[in-house]
Design a protein around this motif. Structure first.
Motif, PDB file in Angstrom:
ATOM      1  N   PRO A   1       0.823  -1.220   0.000  1.00 28.41           N
ATOM      2  CA  PRO A   1       0.000   0.000   0.000  1.00 28.41           C
ATOM      3  C   PRO A   1       0.850   1.260   0.000  1.00 28.41           C
ATOM      4  O   PRO A   1       2.072   1.212   0.148  1.00 28.41           O
ATOM      5  N   ASP A   2       0.190   2.392  -0.143  1.00 30.72           N
ATOM      6  CA  ASP A   2       0.877   3.655  -0.381  1.00 30.72           C
ATOM      7  C   ASP A   2       1.381   4.287   0.917  1.00 30.72           C
ATOM      8  O   ASP A   2       0.813   5.250   1.420  1.00 30.72           O
ATOM      9  N   HIS A   3       2.465   3.734   1.437  1.00 31.86           N
ATOM     10  CA  HIS A   3       3.196   4.340   2.546  1.00 31.86           C
ATOM     11  C   HIS A   3       4.642   4.504   2.092  1.00 31.86           C
ATOM     12  O   HIS A   3       5.225   3.578   1.513  1.00 31.86           O
ATOM     13  N   GLU A   4       5.249   5.637   2.387  1.00 32.36           N
ATOM     14  CA  GLU A   4       6.562   5.940   1.852  1.00 32.36           C
ATOM     15  C   GLU A   4       7.634   4.941   2.276  1.00 32.36           C
ATOM     16  O   GLU A   4       8.619   4.739   1.571  1.00 32.36           O
ATOM     17  N   TYR A   5       7.485   4.317   3.415  1.00 33.17           N
ATOM     18  CA  TYR A   5       8.508   3.393   3.903  1.00 33.17           C
ATOM     19  C   TYR A   5       8.400   1.994   3.280  1.00 33.17           C
ATOM     20  O   TYR A   5       9.275   1.150   3.487  1.00 33.17           O
ATOM     21  N   LEU A   6       7.352   1.748   2.512  1.00 37.69           N
ATOM     22  CA  LEU A   6       7.160   0.442   1.905  1.00 37.69           C
ATOM     23  C   LEU A   6       7.682   0.424   0.473  1.00 37.69           C
ATOM     24  O   LEU A   6       7.521   1.395  -0.272  1.00 37.69           O
ATOM     25  N   LEU A   7       8.267  -0.682   0.080  1.00 44.47           N
ATOM     26  CA  LEU A   7       8.743  -0.864  -1.282  1.00 44.47           C
ATOM     27  C   LEU A   7       7.690  -1.596  -2.121  1.00 44.47           C
ATOM     28  O   LEU A   7       6.756  -2.190  -1.591  1.00 44.47           O
ATOM     29  N   PHE A   8       7.854  -1.548  -3.439  1.00 43.79           N
ATOM     30  CA  PHE A   8       6.966  -2.206  -4.406  1.00 43.79           C
ATOM     31  C   PHE A   8       5.534  -1.691  -4.323  1.00 43.79           C
ATOM     32  O   PHE A   8       4.588  -2.430  -4.115  1.00 43.79           O
ATOM     33  N   ARG A   9       5.401  -0.380  -4.514  1.00 44.81           N
ATOM     34  CA  ARG A   9       4.071   0.242  -4.562  1.00 44.81           C
ATOM     35  C   ARG A   9       3.621   0.509  -5.990  1.00 44.81           C
ATOM     36  O   ARG A   9       2.455   0.825  -6.232  1.00 44.81           O
ATOM     37  N   THR A  10       4.543   0.406  -6.942  1.00 40.41           N
ATOM     38  CA  THR A  10       4.249   0.617  -8.359  1.00 40.41           C
ATOM     39  C   THR A  10       4.715  -0.610  -9.129  1.00 40.41           C
ATOM     40  O   THR A  10       5.471  -1.447  -8.596  1.00 40.41           O
ATOM     41  N   PRO A  11       4.335  -0.740 -10.406  1.00 39.84           N
ATOM     42  CA  PRO A  11       4.699  -1.940 -11.170  1.00 39.84           C
ATOM     43  C   PRO A  11       6.170  -2.041 -11.573  1.00 39.84           C
ATOM     44  O   PRO A  11       6.565  -3.020 -12.190  1.00 39.84           O
ATOM     45  N   ASP A  12       6.991  -1.058 -11.225  1.00 36.96           N
ATOM     46  CA  ASP A  12       8.370  -1.031 -11.696  1.00 36.96           C
ATOM     47  C   ASP A  12       9.142  -2.310 -11.386  1.00 36.96           C
ATOM     48  O   ASP A  12       9.976  -2.760 -12.176  1.00 36.96           O
ATOM     49  N   LEU A  13       8.887  -2.885 -10.226  1.00 38.79           N
ATOM     50  CA  LEU A  13       9.649  -4.059  -9.793  1.00 38.79           C
ATOM     51  C   LEU A  13       9.310  -5.310 -10.595  1.00 38.79           C
ATOM     52  O   LEU A  13      10.094  -6.266 -10.617  1.00 38.79           O
TER      53      LEU A  13
END
Length: 241
Positions: free
Chosen positions: A137-149
């Protein structure tokens, strides 16, 4: 197949949680946390005629830590969970990719996450299972929030958490990619509420259009059990249209 997570029943024993799920579905996803930790309580899994997927632990599990001993410990726990899960027939294991520690450099954390992903690929091959990385989910400390990965998940699968993607405004973008496993819950696009289907703003008909033909398991992951039956009924109608 639409299964149900043990998450709504997390305050119950694992046995009681699975007893409730068995009334509604033939598939359970065990969130291996707290009273549902399969390394502590997994002996009850064989008491039920259920198909299982396993959600790896989240607490204290940071595959993106800049400290190698912490990553190594997380990988060790993950391997123990996979080894046990394989014994009861689980073939899919959902994993959160990690998070930023306090004042940690983003690029460094992402590099460390890639090291862990490479290790997971080796585990998936060794045990013959699908390790499916879940968007966050959209929290700045979390990774993989967009499809880039997604382009870096060689040898690994992708768990699309629909609710998480909605909080980041990324659901349409994620649906353009191959999905190997699905978590379903609703929200209003701001916080990760894990609401019943229809209680938020997500258009699940669009989710169904993108995922109904690939035969993947769809897991209801609500915060509480009250909305499970209505959500299950609604999803069956959507996916059958």
């Amino acid at each position: 197949m639409i299964g149900i997570s043990t998450f709504p029943y997390i305050t119950m024993s694992l046995y009681d949680a699975l007893s409730e799920i068995e009334k509604l579905s033939s598939h359970a996803e065990v969130l291996s946390e707290s009273r549902h930790n399969i390394l502590l309580y997994g002996e009850v899994l064989s008491s039920f005629n259920l198909k299982y997927t396993i959600h790896a632990p989240i607490t204290d599990m940071n595959f993106s830590s800049i400290h190698p001993p912490i990553r190594d410990a997380a990988m060790g726990v993950l391997e123990d969970v996979i080894r046990y899960g394989v014994e009861i027939g689980a073939e899919v294991f959902v994993v959160h990719p990690g998070y930023l520690g306090w004042i940690t450099d983003l690029e460094l954390a992402q590099q460390r996450m890639r090291v862990s992903l490479n290790g997971m690929e080796a585990l998936a091959k060794e045990y013959g299972v699908l390790i499916a990385i879940e968007n966050q989910p959209d929290h700045e400390y979390l990774l993989f929030r967009t499809p880039d990965l997604l382009s870096e998940l060689d040898g690994l699968g992708f768990t699309l958490d629909v609710g998480h993607a909605n909080t980041a405004g990324m659901l349409p973008d994620f649906l353009e990619h191959q999905v190997d496993h699905l978590h379903l819950h609703d929200n209003n696009g701001e916080t990760d509420e894990h609401l019943a289907i229809g209680e938020g703003s997500i258009d699940f008909s669009e989710v169904a259009k993108a995922t109904k033909s690939n035969g993947i398991t769809k897991i209801l992951e609500l915060r509480d059990a009250e909305g499970l039956e209505a959500s299950l009924s609604e999803l069956k109608k959507i996916y059958e249209d």
